[in-house]
Motif scaffolding. Structure first.
Motif, PDB file in Angstrom:
ATOM      1  N   PHE A 254      55.533 112.370  18.563  1.00 52.25           N
ATOM      2  CA  PHE A 254      56.450 111.435  17.907  1.00 52.25           C
ATOM      3  C   PHE A 254      56.188 111.376  16.405  1.00 52.25           C
ATOM      4  O   PHE A 254      57.106 111.521  15.586  1.00 52.25           O
ATOM      5  CB  PHE A 254      56.298 110.043  18.537  1.00 52.25           C
ATOM      6  CG  PHE A 254      57.102 108.972  17.871  1.00 52.25           C
ATOM      7  CD1 PHE A 254      58.478 108.922  18.030  1.00 52.25           C
ATOM      8  CD2 PHE A 254      56.494 108.011  17.079  1.00 52.25           C
ATOM      9  CE1 PHE A 254      59.230 107.933  17.415  1.00 52.25           C
ATOM     10  CE2 PHE A 254      57.230 107.022  16.467  1.00 52.25           C
ATOM     11  CZ  PHE A 254      58.607 106.983  16.632  1.00 52.25           C
ATOM     12  N   ILE A 255      54.941 111.206  16.029  1.00 53.08           N
ATOM     13  CA  ILE A 255      54.581 111.111  14.608  1.00 53.08           C
ATOM     14  C   ILE A 255      54.855 112.432  13.894  1.00 53.08           C
ATOM     15  O   ILE A 255      55.408 112.457  12.793  1.00 53.08           O
ATOM     16  CB  ILE A 255      53.105 110.676  14.461  1.00 53.08           C
ATOM     17  CG1 ILE A 255      52.957 109.234  14.942  1.00 53.08           C
ATOM     18  CG2 ILE A 255      52.627 110.827  13.020  1.00 53.08           C
ATOM     19  CD1 ILE A 255      51.533 108.795  15.144  1.00 53.08           C
ATOM     20  N   LEU A 256      54.483 113.546  14.516  1.00 50.31           N
ATOM     21  CA  LEU A 256      54.708 114.842  13.884  1.00 50.31           C
ATOM     22  C   LEU A 256      56.195 115.183  13.780  1.00 50.31           C
ATOM     23  O   LEU A 256      56.610 115.887  12.866  1.00 50.31           O
ATOM     24  CB  LEU A 256      53.955 115.937  14.630  1.00 50.31           C
ATOM     25  CG  LEU A 256      52.439 115.920  14.420  1.00 50.31           C
ATOM     26  CD1 LEU A 256      51.756 116.913  15.353  1.00 50.31           C
ATOM     27  CD2 LEU A 256      52.090 116.211  12.978  1.00 50.31           C
ATOM     28  N   SER A 257      57.018 114.689  14.707  1.00 51.11           N
ATOM     29  CA  SER A 257      58.456 114.944  14.596  1.00 51.11           C
ATOM     30  C   SER A 257      59.047 114.197  13.406  1.00 51.11           C
ATOM     31  O   SER A 257      59.926 114.712  12.716  1.00 51.11           O
ATOM     32  CB  SER A 257      59.182 114.567  15.889  1.00 51.11           C
ATOM     33  OG  SER A 257      59.137 113.175  16.112  1.00 51.11           O
ATOM     34  N   ILE A 258      58.546 112.996  13.137  1.00 57.80           N
ATOM     35  CA  ILE A 258      59.001 112.264  11.952  1.00 57.80           C
ATOM     36  C   ILE A 258      58.539 112.984  10.687  1.00 57.80           C
ATOM     37  O   ILE A 258      59.313 113.154   9.737  1.00 57.80           O
ATOM     38  CB  ILE A 258      58.501 110.810  11.997  1.00 57.80           C
ATOM     39  CG1 ILE A 258      59.177 110.067  13.151  1.00 57.80           C
ATOM     40  CG2 ILE A 258      58.750 110.093  10.677  1.00 57.80           C
ATOM     41  CD1 ILE A 258      58.616 108.705  13.434  1.00 57.80           C
ATOM     42  N   LEU A 259      57.290 113.454  10.674  1.00 57.58           N
ATOM     43  CA  LEU A 259      56.783 114.210   9.532  1.00 57.58           C
ATOM     44  C   LEU A 259      57.592 115.483   9.321  1.00 57.58           C
ATOM     45  O   LEU A 259      57.965 115.819   8.189  1.00 57.58           O
ATOM     46  CB  LEU A 259      55.303 114.552   9.744  1.00 57.58           C
ATOM     47  CG  LEU A 259      54.662 115.439   8.682  1.00 57.58           C
ATOM     48  CD1 LEU A 259      54.578 114.698   7.357  1.00 57.58           C
ATOM     49  CD2 LEU A 259      53.305 115.902   9.140  1.00 57.58           C
ATOM     50  N   SER A 260      57.906 116.190  10.395  1.00 60.73           N
ATOM     51  CA  SER A 260      58.697 117.418  10.284  1.00 60.73           C
ATOM     52  C   SER A 260      60.100 117.135   9.768  1.00 60.73           C
ATOM     53  O   SER A 260      60.656 117.929   9.013  1.00 60.73           O
ATOM     54  CB  SER A 260      58.777 118.123  11.643  1.00 60.73           C
ATOM     55  OG  SER A 260      57.507 118.588  12.026  1.00 60.73           O
TER      56      SER A 260
ATOM     57  N   VAL B 178      51.234 122.252  16.168  1.00 55.44           N
ATOM     58  CA  VAL B 178      50.341 121.226  16.714  1.00 55.44           C
ATOM     59  C   VAL B 178      51.094 120.351  17.711  1.00 55.44           C
ATOM     60  O   VAL B 178      50.593 120.040  18.796  1.00 55.44           O
ATOM     61  CB  VAL B 178      49.732 120.379  15.574  1.00 55.44           C
ATOM     62  CG1 VAL B 178      48.997 119.162  16.111  1.00 55.44           C
ATOM     63  CG2 VAL B 178      48.818 121.231  14.721  1.00 55.44           C
ATOM     64  N   SER B 179      52.305 119.967  17.358  1.00 54.65           N
ATOM     65  CA  SER B 179      53.116 119.127  18.234  1.00 54.65           C
ATOM     66  C   SER B 179      53.403 119.828  19.556  1.00 54.65           C
ATOM     67  O   SER B 179      53.312 119.216  20.625  1.00 54.65           O
ATOM     68  CB  SER B 179      54.415 118.758  17.520  1.00 54.65           C
ATOM     69  OG  SER B 179      55.146 117.834  18.252  1.00 54.65           O
ATOM     70  N   LEU B 180      53.758 121.107  19.484  1.00 49.95           N
ATOM     71  CA  LEU B 180      54.026 121.875  20.701  1.00 49.95           C
ATOM     72  C   LEU B 180      52.769 121.974  21.556  1.00 49.95           C
ATOM     73  O   LEU B 180      52.831 121.831  22.784  1.00 49.95           O
ATOM     74  CB  LEU B 180      54.539 123.272  20.337  1.00 49.95           C
ATOM     75  CG  LEU B 180      54.901 124.195  21.497  1.00 49.95           C
ATOM     76  CD1 LEU B 180      56.056 123.615  22.299  1.00 49.95           C
ATOM     77  CD2 LEU B 180      55.279 125.575  20.973  1.00 49.95           C
ATOM     78  N   GLY B 181      51.626 122.189  20.934  1.00 49.39           N
ATOM     79  CA  GLY B 181      50.370 122.250  21.686  1.00 49.39           C
ATOM     80  C   GLY B 181      50.058 120.948  22.394  1.00 49.39           C
ATOM     81  O   GLY B 181      49.691 120.938  23.572  1.00 49.39           O
TER      82      GLY B 181
ATOM     83  N   PRO C  62      52.157 111.691  23.777  1.00 50.65           N
ATOM     84  CA  PRO C  62      53.424 111.773  23.049  1.00 50.65           C
ATOM     85  C   PRO C  62      53.398 111.112  21.677  1.00 50.65           C
ATOM     86  O   PRO C  62      54.255 111.389  20.855  1.00 50.65           O
ATOM     87  CB  PRO C  62      54.424 111.058  23.961  1.00 50.65           C
ATOM     88  CG  PRO C  62      53.833 111.162  25.303  1.00 50.65           C
ATOM     89  CD  PRO C  62      52.351 111.082  25.084  1.00 50.65           C
ATOM     90  N   TYR C  63      52.427 110.250  21.400  1.00 55.09           N
ATOM     91  CA  TYR C  63      52.364 109.645  20.070  1.00 55.09           C
ATOM     92  C   TYR C  63      52.197 110.706  18.992  1.00 55.09           C
ATOM     93  O   TYR C  63      52.799 110.620  17.928  1.00 55.09           O
ATOM     94  CB  TYR C  63      51.229 108.628  19.976  1.00 55.09           C
ATOM     95  CG  TYR C  63      51.534 107.332  20.692  1.00 55.09           C
ATOM     96  CD1 TYR C  63      52.537 106.492  20.231  1.00 55.09           C
ATOM     97  CD2 TYR C  63      50.827 106.966  21.821  1.00 55.09           C
ATOM     98  CE1 TYR C  63      52.825 105.314  20.880  1.00 55.09           C
ATOM     99  CE2 TYR C  63      51.104 105.786  22.475  1.00 55.09           C
ATOM    100  CZ  TYR C  63      52.102 104.964  22.005  1.00 55.09           C
ATOM    101  OH  TYR C  63      52.388 103.807  22.653  1.00 55.09           O
ATOM    102  N   GLY C  64      51.383 111.713  19.254  1.00 55.82           N
ATOM    103  CA  GLY C  64      51.212 112.800  18.290  1.00 55.82           C
ATOM    104  C   GLY C  64      52.510 113.549  18.056  1.00 55.82           C
ATOM    105  O   GLY C  64      52.877 113.846  16.917  1.00 55.82           O
TER     106      GLY C  64
END
Length: 182
Positions: A142-148, A30-33, A138-140
């Motif tokens: 950013f948030i998904l990188s913290i989740l990952s 999702v983050s890459l998309g 980029p907020y998505g």
């Protein structure tokens, strides 16, 4: 401690680990998309190449998708996580991806510096690109990188638990076989 000990050897532990791997796969996809669509729109509107930090984020997310796909396939197909070497390699790669996702979080953080891929930074493309285009997507990421980062940390912990549990199970089996032979 009795609950944790019983949980480690239960099917729920295995199901939780598989669920974590699926989440680890979905998060960078999702983050890459999101990030790739943002970069493509900026390049299309600005008719200019993307920055080095954008390329780094795309590369890290692409590598994460590939790794988590392979790890997820191994998780579902290899019994007991495979040989000890493979489990330790997977734990090492999870730790490296923790670092990689921290880098992605830094590069996509809100209010990032001039070298950041973060939202609303000033650029040469500012007159061409609509004002909020570089601010929202980029907020998505950013948030998904913290989740990952958190997911890979939990998975790395489970590798150690699984290794410890596997060793205890082997000792128990050997003791039971020794008692039966007497």
């Amino acid at each position: 401690m009795g609950f944790l000990t019983s949980f480690r050897s239960s099917r729920a532990n295995s199901a939780l680990q598989k669920f974590l791997r699926v989440l680890e796969f979905v998060s960078p996809v999702v983050s890459l998309g999101l990030f790739a669509s943002r970069v493509a729109k900026i390049v299309r509107l600005g008719q200019q190449a993307t920055t080095t930090s954008n390329k780094a984020v795309l590369g890290i997310l692409g590598a994460a998708v590939l790794y988590t796909l392979i790890a997820m396939i191994l998780q579902f197909t290899v019994k007991h996580g495979g040989p000890k070497f493979l489990r330790w390699l997977m734990m090492l790669l999870d730790i490296l991806f923790i670092i990689a996702f921290i880098v992605v979080a830094v590069l996509t953080r809100p209010g990032g510096s001039s070298g950041s891929s973060g939202p609303c930074r000033t650029s040469k493309l500012a007159p061409v690109i609509p004002k909020n285009l570089n601010c929202n997507l980029p907020y998505g990421t950013f948030i998904l990188s913290i989740l990952s980062t958190l997911l890979h940390f939990l998975t790395a912990l489970f590798h150690e638990v699984k290794d410890h549990r596997h060793n205890n199970q082997l000792k128990h089996d050997q003791e039971m076989n020794g008692q039966q032979m007497r």
